[in-house]
Design an enzyme around this catalytic site. Structure first.
Site, PDB file in Angstrom:
ATOM      1  N   ASP A  63       0.836  -1.192   0.000  1.00  0.00           N
ATOM      2  CA  ASP A  63       0.000   0.000   0.000  1.00  0.00           C
ATOM      3  C   ASP A  63       0.882   1.258   0.000  1.00  0.00           C
ATOM      4  O   ASP A  63       1.877   1.323   0.729  1.00  0.00           O
ATOM      5  CB  ASP A  63      -0.869  -0.032   1.268  1.00  0.00           C
ATOM      6  CG  ASP A  63      -1.914   1.053   1.299  1.00  0.00           C
ATOM      7  OD1 ASP A  63      -2.786   1.045   0.423  1.00  0.00           O
ATOM      8  OD2 ASP A  63      -1.868   1.904   2.209  1.00  0.00           O
TER       9      ASP A  63
ATOM     10  N   GLU B  77       1.628  -0.486  -4.983  1.00  0.00           N
ATOM     11  CA  GLU B  77       0.606   0.508  -5.313  1.00  0.00           C
ATOM     12  C   GLU B  77       1.311   1.863  -5.302  1.00  0.00           C
ATOM     13  O   GLU B  77       1.681   2.355  -4.244  1.00  0.00           O
ATOM     14  CB  GLU B  77      -0.538   0.514  -4.289  1.00  0.00           C
ATOM     15  CG  GLU B  77      -1.643   1.469  -4.699  1.00  0.00           C
ATOM     16  CD  GLU B  77      -2.253   2.283  -3.567  1.00  0.00           C
ATOM     17  OE1 GLU B  77      -3.384   2.747  -3.734  1.00  0.00           O
ATOM     18  OE2 GLU B  77      -1.603   2.493  -2.521  1.00  0.00           O
TER      19      GLU B  77
HETATM   20  C1  GLC Z   1      -4.302   3.090  -0.620  1.00  0.00           C
HETATM   21  C2  GLC Z   1      -5.555   2.273  -0.480  1.00  0.00           C
HETATM   22  C3  GLC Z   1      -6.648   3.178   0.004  1.00  0.00           C
HETATM   23  C4  GLC Z   1      -6.257   3.746   1.336  1.00  0.00           C
HETATM   24  C5  GLC Z   1      -4.924   4.451   1.259  1.00  0.00           C
HETATM   25  C6  GLC Z   1      -4.359   4.732   2.609  1.00  0.00           C
HETATM   26  O1  GLC Z   1      -4.401   4.053  -1.606  1.00  0.00           O
HETATM   27  O2  GLC Z   1      -5.849   1.646  -1.688  1.00  0.00           O
HETATM   28  O3  GLC Z   1      -7.872   2.499   0.106  1.00  0.00           O
HETATM   29  O4  GLC Z   1      -7.235   4.652   1.778  1.00  0.00           O
HETATM   30  O5  GLC Z   1      -3.962   3.658   0.600  1.00  0.00           O
HETATM   31  O6  GLC Z   1      -3.895   3.571   3.213  1.00  0.00           O
END
Ligand code: GLC
Length: 543
Positions: A220, A287
């Site tokens: 994440d 991500e």
């Molecule tokens: C990422 C997740 C999202 C979350 C954010 C903070 O972007 O996909 O859902 O709110 O991280 O952890």
């Protein structure tokens, strides 16, 4: 038309993730085993045969660790335990085991950029006060006094959710209160990755879940871990806003003081070695919402991560030239990338592409197109049912971002899945109890039960397509690099002996269907009534 060739990596053998299809399970909304209205691990385990039959290779499960759920699990208070809402550690073990028996891999979600404010480290930091070593695990700073003599946040950074990225510690805890950094919700304090305890704990977290059977990790906010030294103000170009609003990557520079600092890559090289010390083809996916596709490539290096989400298609409008640009740019920097049309943070693609029958038709066409390309595909739960975005009434919204005026929040793509029956909760849970977000009445006809066995349903289309793709990968039809061509309204992908035509325009393409042959080529798949129809994609095999 213009064409460019992109290569596929030269590996001794193809690991599963290289062209794998991964299904994203948003744990709260997939399946509820105990009737409390919230999905859970046992619910996922019970539905694993559905995922096997769908034809995916793996599932990625959003965070199920102990959490106060301010950001629905992306605010972790204990990385080594399952939140009671979702079950117990034994349920995670059972899930891994059942998945493996069915030939499915499991990717777990790791949240290393921030903890919950309920994490023992943050509580300790608050209690220990300014200057304490406990505070150094996070980013606490004194405030900055403005020209008006009033103390404000230490710099001009803006949270991804709302307002400043800094919150002042209550005066009852220290006086004058320090401020702590949170790039997301105020309940998600950012960790200081320069503090040795932080990487050490995440090594343990990784090992903990890999030992239990996880096949991969989704990282994440992978581009956020390190911040520029000194935490300088963000310099904005004329017309640029520090507040990214609802926008996707297009407006987010890849390099700002808070994102994409070079130090992150050392962490991922280390994690690469850690993953490689385990048997099997364990993998990690980043991500990272970075604007420049080349910056994605930095995460995907032979000694670094196996994959990074490529969000560029998701941010592109419905147009052949814009899809061509995204595909070519992506393939020029990552030979076997990931393709993504939706996830739990963005408006569902059926709605993004125009909604109703048009949006559905375009989504199916986009899916067929991306599945022709080299690389792996991620499908967000419910896409296979053609679920649209739901307009959740404001008073029922739960996303922390939903409280921001002018922003709808992300609840609308997170509504629990309809499995069976004619009224909510459509088999989401065992009884009549309603789920945590309301399901629309129109979802009766979109349930898994309603679509199963109906040949022209979205679900059967996805099942057929994934099975076909698997066959074509195995028999070599779909192999090697892709060539991409586009006109204003047509995108053509040639790969192996497969040709994919996507019609983004209003007029039919001149693909003449003669029985099962179009201009001498065999029609393998078509998302519309006739090959070449507007808003459809067609797969042909050149004979
Ligand atoms: C990422 C997740 C999202 C979350 C954010 C903070 O972007 O996909 O859902 O709110 O991280 O952890």
């Amino acid at each position: 038309m213009s064409a460019r060739t992109a290569g596929t990596p030269d590996l001794p053998h193809a690991p599963w993730w290289l062209d794998g299809v991964v299904y994203q399970v948003y744990v709260r909304s997939f399946a509820d085993s105990d009737g409390d209205g919230v999905g859970d691990l046992a619910g996922i385990t019970a539905r694993l045969p559905y995922l096997r039959d769908l034809g995916v290779d793996a599932l990625w499960i959003t965070p199920f660790y102990a959490s106060p759920q301010n950001d629905h699990g992306y605010d972790v208070s204990d990385y080594f335990d399952v939140d009671p809402l979702f079950g117990q550690l034994a349920d995670a073990d059972a899930l891994f085991e059942a998945a493996h028996q069915l030939g499915l891999r499991v990717i777990v979600d790791l949240v290393p950029n921030h903890t919950s404010w309920d994490h023992p480290w943050f509580r300790e930091a608050l209690a220990a006060g300014p200057g304490s070593s406990a505070r150094e695990r996070y980013l606490f700073r004194p405030g900055r006094v403005g020209a008006d003599g009033v103390e404000g946040p230490p710099n001009n950074w803006v949270s991804r959710f709302q307002g400043p990225a800094w919150t002042r510690v209550p005066a009852s805890l220290d006086e004058p209160g320090e401020w702590y950094l949170h790039l997301f919700d105020t309940s998600q304090p950012d960790l200081n990755w320069h503090h040795p305890d932080v990487p050490a704990m995440f090594d343990e977290v990784l090992r903990f879940w890999l030992d239990r059977g996880a096949d991969g990790i989704r990282i994440d906010v992978a581009h956020g871990l390190f911040k520029a030294p000194g935490l300088p103000d963000q310099t904005l170009q004329p017309g640029e806003s520090a507040d990214p609003g609802e926008s996707l990557i297009t407006q987010r520079p890849s390099h700002t003081p808070m994102w994409n600092q070079p130090e992150v890559h050392e962490v991922y090289r280390h994690w690469h070695r850690l993953l490689a010390s385990y048997p099997g083809e364990r993998m990690a996916i980043a991500e990272a919402w970075v604007r420049d596709p080349a910056d994605i490539a930095d995460f995907v290096r032979p000694d670094e991560l196996q994959q990074a989400f490529n969000f560029h298609w998701l941010a592109a409008p419905w147009s052949a030239p814009s899809f061509q640009a995204v595909i070519e740019q992506t393939l020029s920097v990552v030979p076997a990338p990931t393709w993504v049309l939706g996830n739990h943070d963005v408006v569902r693609p059926v709605t993004r592409y125009g909604g109703g029958a048009l949006g559905l038709s375009r989504w199916k066409a986009a899916l067929l197109t991306m599945l022709a390309l080299p690389g792996s595909a991620y499908i967000h739960q419910g896409e296979e049912l053609g679920l649209p975005q739901v307009d959740v009434p404001p008073e029922l919204r739960q996303d922390p971002r939903a409280g921001v005026p002018g922003r709808g929040g992300r609840d609308g793509c997170r509504v629990p899945l309809p499995w069976a029956g004619t009224e909510a909760p459509y088999g989401f849970g065992p009884g009549p109890g309603q789920p945590w977000l309301p399901q629309p009445a129109s979802w009766a006809e979109l349930s898994v039960e309603a679509q199963t066995g109906t040949p022209d349903s979205t679900l059967e289309f996805v099942r057929r397509t994934l099975a076909l793709r698997r066959r074509l990968l195995a028999d070599g039809t779909l192999s090697g690099p892709a060539k991409v061509f586009a006109t204003d309204t047509e995108l053509v992908i040639r790969r192996g002996t497969l040709v994919c035509h996507l019609n983004t325009g209003d007029a039919p393409l001149t693909l003449e269907a003669r029985g099962q042959l179009v201009n001498g080529a065999e029609v393998l798949a078509c998302t519309g009534d006739r090959p070449g129809d507007p808003n459809t994609a067609t797969w042909l095999r050149r004979t």
